[in-house]
Design an enzyme around this catalytic site. Structure first.
Site, short mmCIF file in Angstrom:
data_model
loop_
_atom_site.label_atom_id
_atom_site.label_comp_id
_atom_site.label_asym_id
_atom_site.label_seq_id
_atom_site.Cartn_x
_atom_site.Cartn_y
_atom_site.Cartn_z
CB SER A 38 58.36 16.83 -33.19
OG SER A 38 58.23 15.31 -33.10
CG ASP A 344 51.28 15.11 -36.89
OD1 ASP A 344 51.32 14.11 -36.12
OD2 ASP A 344 52.15 15.94 -37.11
CG HIS A 347 53.80 15.12 -33.93
ND1 HIS A 347 54.02 15.13 -35.30
CD2 HIS A 347 55.07 15.01 -33.41
CE1 HIS A 347 55.46 14.98 -35.50
NE2 HIS A 347 56.05 14.96 -34.41
#
Ligand SMILES: *[C@@H]1O[C@H](CO)[C@@H](O)[C@H](O)[C@H]1NC(C)=O
Ligand SMILES: *[C@@H]1O[C@H](CO)[C@@H](O)[C@H](O)[C@H]1NC(C)=O
Ligand SMILES: *[C@@H]1O[C@H](CO)[C@@H](O)[C@H](O)[C@H]1NC(C)=O
Length: 389
Positions: A38, A344, A347
């Site tokens: 991610s 979040d 991240h």
């Protein structure tokens, strides 16, 4: 006569310079090949999902700062890979899933391809399944990404040359190999730590395979200081006492030590591969220390909000709630993500990614310094041009 010679000389040298610069805007790379999770996914997981099962990154407020809509990136805006592309004068690296067809979807892989998938582990899913650990996000591993890449490369005319002229970004990958077992809590941290050599060997063999296919410059990031992220600070809050926290940063020392240990293994493996392939540039990117600076002196970097809190989340001391994640109903988002490092809970914000990318490109926190390998990057200011996503 002398004047004519001089003019011809100038003409020839400027023609040579023009020829050299047509290789790529700043003369270093023509394309970017990106593997990872991610931290580097620019839309693959989103495209792998079905319409009724979108990942959180497919919902607002993801993407709000830069793209003004969700793109599948796990941030409010651009990622490190986007800033690297911009600084090299290349367009944003398109996600592999969904394919590229200039006529149909306006996408092209001419300047690179991004194989990174959010949630991906380095090791195959079977490694985790055998140990009772689930990947709740995706079954894509680094092996899957490599399989895709080889399929892609076979379609490129002069694929070997294409790869030779590419900057390969190998990661960050491997962080999730620790994340799933740590979060699921069925295996002791000591045993989880012992996965390190297996993870690193897997990344190492992928790098060697890429070298055999023609890769000449490979940037390999280590893991972040995971003891500082709201996700873990929240998960381990109940089981932690004061002595578990770093008195300077408020991060969990044992988790950061896990990253430090893993990064040492990774660097040893890179040194080993470098010796086998002296003509190849293998560059370690020290994500741990580039990030740690922010925790040590946040305001110096503009991070004036509580450095351990997430911008977007479902409340609690670190603004992270597993039941109310960013992108889900009930989560709230801060007004100004640029004063947060964490987006979040897991991240980082575009503001953090931008600073990290700048430092890497300037050669700080890269071993050997990136600007020794691509000197023109240091003198060229990143283009302000924004490419169509
Ligand atoms: C991953 O899951 C998809 C969809 O369920 C399936 O088609 C694919 O074969 C799986 N891949 C692996 C490597 O298990
Ligand atoms: C606390 O964090 C600082 C900064 O990373 C580090 O130098 C120090 O070793 C840490 N302390 C412990 C006990 O791990
Ligand atoms: C983390 O590493 C530091 C430095 O090596 C050490 O002082 C500390 O005891 C370690 N802490 C834990 C909890 O492993």
């Amino acid at each position: 006569m002398a004047v004519a010679h001089a003019i011809i000389y100038i003409l020839l040298t400027s023609l040579a310079a023009a020829a050299a610069s047509s290789k790529s805007t700043f003369g270093c790379y023509e394309s970017i090949i990106s593997f990872g999770d991610s931290m580097a996914d620019t839309g693959n997981l989103l495209r792998l999902g079905s319409a009724n099962n979108l990942p959180d990154s497919g919902n607002p407020p993801y993407g709000r700062t830069f793209f003004h809509h969700p793109t599948g990136r796990y941030s409010d805006g651009r990622l490190i890979v986007d800033f690297i592309a911009e600084s090299l004068g290349l367009p944003m690296v398109q996600p592999y899933i969904g394919g590229a067809d200039a006529a149909v979807n306006g996408r092209s892989f001419d300047k690179g391809v991004n194989l990174a998938v959010a949630g991906a582990t380095a090791l195959d899913v079977s490694f985790f399944e055998e140990r009772g650990i689930k990947n709740t996000c995706t079954n894509v591993s680094l092996g899957t990404q490599m399989y895709w890449f080889k399929q892609f490369l076979a379609t490129v005319p002069e694929g070997r040359k294409f790869l030779q002229r590419s900057l390969v970004l190998m990661g960050e990958i491997g962080g999730n190999d620790y994340n799933y077992p740590l979060m699921q809590g069925i295996i002791s941290p000591r045993v989880i730590q012992s996965f390190g050599p297996t993870i690193v060997a897997d990344i190492g063999s992928t790098i060697q395979e890429l070298i055999e296919l023609g890769a000449e410059t490979i940037l390999v990031p280590g893991n972040f200081p995971i003891g500082c992220i709201p996700y873990y600070l929240t998960q381990f809050k109940k089981s932690s006492t004061k002595k578990d926290y770093n008195s300077t940063t408020g991060c969990l020392n044992w988790l950061n030590n896990l990253s430090i240990y893993y990064n040492e293994l990774l660097q040893k493996e890179l040194t080993r591969i470098q010796k086998l392939h002296p003509h190849v540039h293998i560059i370690y990117a020290d994500y741990y220390n580039v990030m740690m600076r922010f925790y040590l002196s946040p305001t110096q970097f503009g991070f004036t909000e509580d450095i351990l809190r997430a911008c977007c989340g479902g409340g609690g001391p670190y603004n992270y709630n597993d039941l109310v994640k960013c992108g889900k109903p009930g989560a709230s988002c801060c007004n100004d993500p640029s004063i947060f490092t964490n987006w979040d809970g897991l991240h980082y914000t575009e503001a953090a990614y931008r600073l990290i990318a700048q430092d890497l490109l300037r050669g700080h926190y890269t071993i050997p310094p990136f600007n020794d390998i691509c000197p023109s990057i240091a003198t060229s200011s990143p283009s302000a041009q924004i490419y169509k996503y």
